[in-house]
Structures are given as C-alpha cells and as structure tokens.
Design a protein around this motif. Structure first.
Motif, short mmCIF file in Angstrom:
data_model
loop_
_atom_site.label_atom_id
_atom_site.label_comp_id
_atom_site.label_asym_id
_atom_site.label_seq_id
_atom_site.Cartn_x
_atom_site.Cartn_y
_atom_site.Cartn_z
N TRP A 241 5.10 -40.06 0.56
CA TRP A 241 4.67 -38.72 0.14
C TRP A 241 4.00 -38.81 -1.23
O TRP A 241 4.62 -38.59 -2.27
N GLY B 238 -8.07 -44.91 6.81
CA GLY B 238 -8.29 -43.66 7.54
C GLY B 238 -7.18 -42.66 7.29
O GLY B 238 -7.42 -41.49 7.01
N ARG C 77 -2.08 -34.22 3.50
CA ARG C 77 -3.02 -34.76 2.48
C ARG C 77 -3.06 -33.84 1.25
O ARG C 77 -2.93 -34.29 0.12
N MET D 44 12.27 -35.91 -0.39
CA MET D 44 10.87 -35.47 -0.24
C MET D 44 10.81 -33.94 -0.27
O MET D 44 9.95 -33.36 -0.95
N ASP E 297 9.00 -34.20 8.89
CA ASP E 297 7.79 -34.53 8.15
C ASP E 297 7.31 -33.26 7.46
O ASP E 297 8.11 -32.44 7.07
#
Ligand code: 2P0
Length: 317
Positions: A16, A135, A188, A238, A277
């Motif tokens: 992360w 990528g 992102r 996280m 996630d």
C-alpha cells in the motif's frame, strides 16, 4: 485463439504505497497467495499495419482511462524491448472487476506474458515479474503460482516477485461478495492520498515490513492460526493508515461480517481469518476441512471458494 492466463492473487501482507510511481516501486515487501477461481486470459497480436493499439475487453472495445492504462503498459513494453509495432489485445476477465478483488493483478500479468509471447522474446519469470510490475504493482505477484513474495527492492532490477518453496494444497480463500459495486477510489489514487495524508505512514511501513519474516516462517510450517493472525494484522494496519487519510472502503456490512468471523473463531474454535483489499469485500482464510462449516455459519453471505492457483499458463480464448 491462444492466450496467456494469469490468476488473481490475494495479499496476505499488503502493498500500500509507492516510493516511485513511474516503476511501481513499493514501500513494503508483500506476500501473497495466488487464487485459482478468478483469472484473466489475454491474447496479443502484433499488427504492423495498425496506427494505434486496439484493446478488446470482455467483447467490447476499450476506451477512456482503462484503454489509456493498457496502452501505457504496451508503450512501456515497446520501449523496453525496442519495438515499434502496435497490437490488438483481446482479453477476457472472470473477475469481479473493481470490487476490491485484484483484477488489475491478473489483467496486467496476462497482458505482459501475452505481449512477451507475441514478440517472441526470451524472458525468465523473474524478469517477467519486473515487467508486469511496470503495469500494476500487484501484477508482479500474479506471474507466479502458490505462495509468493514480492521483494520491495530499491530499483527496477531489485523489485521482483519470487515463488516461495511452499506446497499447501489444503489452504483456501473464501471470496465474500458483500458489495459488488465499483469502488469509489482506485488503489492507485488511494495509496497516494494515504502517503500524503496519513501522519503515521512511516511507522506503518516499518510495522508492515516487520511482519515479512514471521509470515514466511508460519507459511513454511503450515500454521494457519499464525498465518491468519498476521494477515489480519497486515490488513488492519493498512486500514488504519487509510482511515487516517480519510479513506473508508468498508461498509457497515463488512464490519458485521468481521464480527461474525471473530465469533466463529472463538465460539466454534474454527481457524478462519479475514483479509481485505481496497474495497468492502472480505477474503476469508482457512483450510479445506473447515470450509463447509464456515459456509453454514455464514448463511447470509455470498461466498466463492478458491484453492491455491498456478502461475502464468497457456490457455484457449
Ligand atoms: C495488495 N492492493 O497488496 C494491495 C492491498 C490493494 C490493497 O495491490 O497502482 O492495483 O496498479 O500498482 O496493484 C492494489 O493495487 O495498484 C493492491 P497499482 P494495484 O494486493
């Protein structure tokens, strides 16, 4: 049509945050397990006559941001291999795209492998994982099957994924579908917001990296309780920095199911743990022999069971 298949992977220790956004160099080493039920198959055909790339995803021609991200990776690979030709990409997903399950991992891993195959380049798995990382960060781990470590490294050469010497066929991931809607903030963007806004981000990075050796040790020994506890800690660490940065990916239902998991563990003595996630859905971690009982104890939760999957492979499309 021949294609390359890549499976999704679930991080037991999370990635992360990027030190370098251009090459997706992470702030932490992560550990994952590759799943066998969700995957992407991709074919790449080089066509010298094309004046731009064409990308077909699930039968539709891609446009907009998704198209741009694919073309960016193709351009990166063209530069890497000193090629010029555009190509036609045909890709089919059987993943809950953008519901918090790592569809970008399987997509960019399959795209990388299919492009390398199309140009006939000779590339080993380590290099393939480095190129896939350009990528999408999590794609670096989907090159391999089984249990995988992504060494954070300090540059392009040293940041790559490696398959761990662990065979644990009884390990299971239970993918819950708590809310299948598209997530609001992509990983992102979420990572960048977290780095900019979370005051304890640096502490988080240290705490996260401290979990790597104990996690690998527990996986080697097949200790489901230790693996589960460390995985939960990684996910919660996280989430803490996400919350500090004002990002909440869970819904009230996510929290309710987490309480149910804890109660199944304490009342029924079943080793079942959770991770998540950047989304509302939980992935439960347990062993084959406990799956039926866990599903009975969570009658209202939609669940898809996955075993441990393999790495990049050939497949028909
Ligand atoms: C992981 N995630 O380790 C973490 C945990 C989501 C939460 O990797 O910007 O799609 O393409 O590198 O790989 C999702 O982020 O982000 C992810 P990019 P990516 O699985």
């Amino acid at each position: 049509m021949k294609s390359k298949r890549a499976n999704v992977n679930i991080a037991l220790l999370k990635y992360w945050g990027k030190k370098d956004q251009k090459i997706n160099l992470p702030h932490q080493t992560s550990v994952s397990v590759t799943a066998d039920i969700f995957y992407t198959r991709t074919n790449v055909e080089i066509d010298e006559k094309l004046i731009r790339d064409k990308v077909m995803l699930d039968g539709k021609e891609l446009t907009g941001l998704q198209y741009t991200r694919v073309v960016q990776h193709l351009s990166t690979m063209r530069e890497y291999f000193k090629r010029k030709e555009f190509c036609v990409v045909t890709s089919v997903n059987n993943v809950y795209v953008r519901a918090g399950y790592a569809s970008s991992a399987s997509s960019f891993a399959a795209l990388t492998a299919a492009y390398v195959d199309a140009i006939g380049a000779k590339v080993n798995e380590k290099e393939l994982s480095q190129i896939a990382r350009l990528g999408s960060g999590s794609a670096t781990r989907s090159i391999h099957g089984g249990f995988v470590v992504w060494h954070q490294g300090h540059d392009h050469e040293s940041s790559f994924a490696e398959k761990l010497p662990i065979e644990w066929p009884e390990f299971r991931m239970l993918f819950t579908i708590i809310d299948p809607s598209v997530k609001r903030i992509s990983s992102r963007i979420g990572m960048q917001i977290t780095i900019e806004k979370a005051p304890s981000y640096d502490i988080y990075v240290r705490q996260s990296n401290d979990l790597v050796a104990p996690m690998i040790d527990a996986l080697m020994k097949h200790e489901i309780d230790t693996v589960g506890r460390i995985a939960e800690r990684s996910a919660e660490l996280m989430r803490n920095v996400m919350l500090e940065a004002g990002l909440e990916y869970h819904t009230p239902m996510t929290q309710k199911v987490i309480q149910s998991i804890r109660s199944i563990r304490s009342k029924h003595r079943i080793p079942v743990y959770y991770t998540f996630d950047a989304g509302p859905n939980l992935i439960l971690l347990t062993l084959d022999k406990h799956v039926d009982q866990v599903m009975k104890l969570l009658p209202d939760v939609k669940i898809q069971v996955s075993g441990v999957g393999g790495g990049i492979s050939d497949a028909d499309l």
